[in-house]
Design an enzyme around this catalytic site. Structure first.
Site, PDB file in Angstrom:
ATOM      1  CB  SER A  87      -8.583   6.155   2.143  1.00  0.00           C
ATOM      2  OG  SER A  87      -7.839   6.291   3.327  1.00  0.00           O
TER       3      SER A  87
ATOM      4  CE1 TYR B 124       0.652   8.533   2.245  1.00  0.00           C
ATOM      5  CE2 TYR B 124       0.967   6.255   1.603  1.00  0.00           C
ATOM      6  CZ  TYR B 124       0.243   7.217   2.254  1.00  0.00           C
ATOM      7  OH  TYR B 124      -0.903   6.861   2.920  1.00  0.00           O
TER       8      TYR B 124
ATOM      9  CG  ASP C  48      -1.875   1.180   1.239  1.00  0.00           C
ATOM     10  OD1 ASP C  48      -2.923   1.068   0.585  1.00  0.00           O
ATOM     11  OD2 ASP C  48      -1.569   2.193   1.894  1.00  0.00           O
TER      12      ASP C  48
END
Length: 314
Positions: A152, A41, A36
């Site tokens: 999410s 990121y 994931d």
């Protein structure tokens, strides 16, 4: 397969490439499947102020290991990449059609793959018409570049509205939810203070929803509370969890871990992965010891009595 996802958030920034490759190799060799990450990121750790480092590292890892793509499932996200350095959270890419199109193309290029197994809408974007968002994801699902769609940090009423719109349009509906969850519970109405996402927590309502909608797979991020279960002085448990229930739950967790000859973190992962509904923990693995803990926990099966020992503590 293990009911565990490896969180690669800091791979390529705080965690160097050699260490990241080693952990990825060991995870896959142990039977791990889900990896994931997100397109943003880790923007807060990179001098550029933008993300993409984790996806790029995973792309290099995949390129150097022919055949491993067939053994793993890749999950990445769209919606939270800052528009410019320092603009998070007020100004991020969002979930408009153009943003989704551009982000997916970039993620595929970075990862060096032709499809994403599970594509997450990282957080809800209420400035974008939901019909536009649903249609954009549906277009890519129909093209085969998205295997599944997940949400999410979304409120449940928005999840249901999106599913209804997807059914009306005849396109792919979300089949996974990713939120924060662990054995400890924060005090009510402080959840937005322990994370940037107001609806980023698995509640009883979410558990009931998943149990009665088995097509919805639950993923939990931060299940080990950044090392807080292991009495690390540098990783104290957040003050949002400072209440008598936490004290009692930690005592029960300690008693069970000691009786099993394992760590509290391993028991937490077993509790998550083996519950009803089952929850797939996403563990940010930064060292071989953390990987051992994660594997131990997800391979541990708690008896009904042991689960009651944990569940009946309030």
């Amino acid at each position: 397969m293990l009911n565990l996802a490896l969180g690669a958030m800091e791979y390529g920034t705080r965690i160097d490439e050699q260490t990241s490759f080693r952990l990825l190799d060991e995870y896959v060799d142990a039977g791990g499947e889900w990896i994931d990450t997100a397109n943003c990121y880790a923007f807060w750790q990179d001098p550029s102020g933008h993300g993409g480092q984790s996806e790029e590292l995973l792309g290099r890892w995949l390129a150097q290991r022919p055949g491993v793509r067939d053994r793993v499932k890749l999950a990445t996200k769209v919606g939270c990449e800052p528009l410019w350095p320092g603009s998070w959270p007020e100004h991020s890419e969002g979930l408009g059609a153009q943003a989704i199109d551009a982000a997916l193309e970039t993620s595929l290029r970075r990862l060096g793959v032709d499809h994403i197994d599970l594509y997450w809408a990282h957080r809800d974007d209420r400035t974008a018409p939901l019909e536009e968002t649903v249609a954009a994801f549906g277009k890519h699902a129909a093209a085969g570049t998205i295997g599944r769609l997940g949400l999410s940090n979304w409120a449940l009423w928005r999840v249901e509205r999106m599913r209804d719109l997807a059914n009306q349009l005849g396109v792919m509906a979300p089949s996974a939810l990713q939120l924060r969850y662990s054995y400890l519970q924060p005090r009510p109405f402080v959840r937005d203070h322990i994370h940037d996402h107001r609806f980023g927590w698995i509640t009883d309502e979410v558990l009931d929803y998943a149990e009665n909608n088995p097509e919805q797979q639950l993923f939990a991020y931060s299940p080990l509370m950044s090392g807080g279960f292991e009495n690390r002085t540098d990783r104290p448990i957040d003050p949002a969890f400072d209440h008598p229930g936490t004290t009692r739950r930690l005592e029960a967790l300690t008693d069970l871990a000691e009786s099993l000859g394992t760590t509290r973190s391993a028991v937490v992962l077993a509790w998550l992965a083996g519950g009803t509904p089952a929850v797939t923990p996403i563990v940010g693995i930064s060292t071989p010891d953390y990987l051992t803990t994660a594997l131990t926990g997800t391979r541990l099966t708690l008896t009904p009595d042991q689960r009651r020992q944990l569940d009946e503590v309030w």
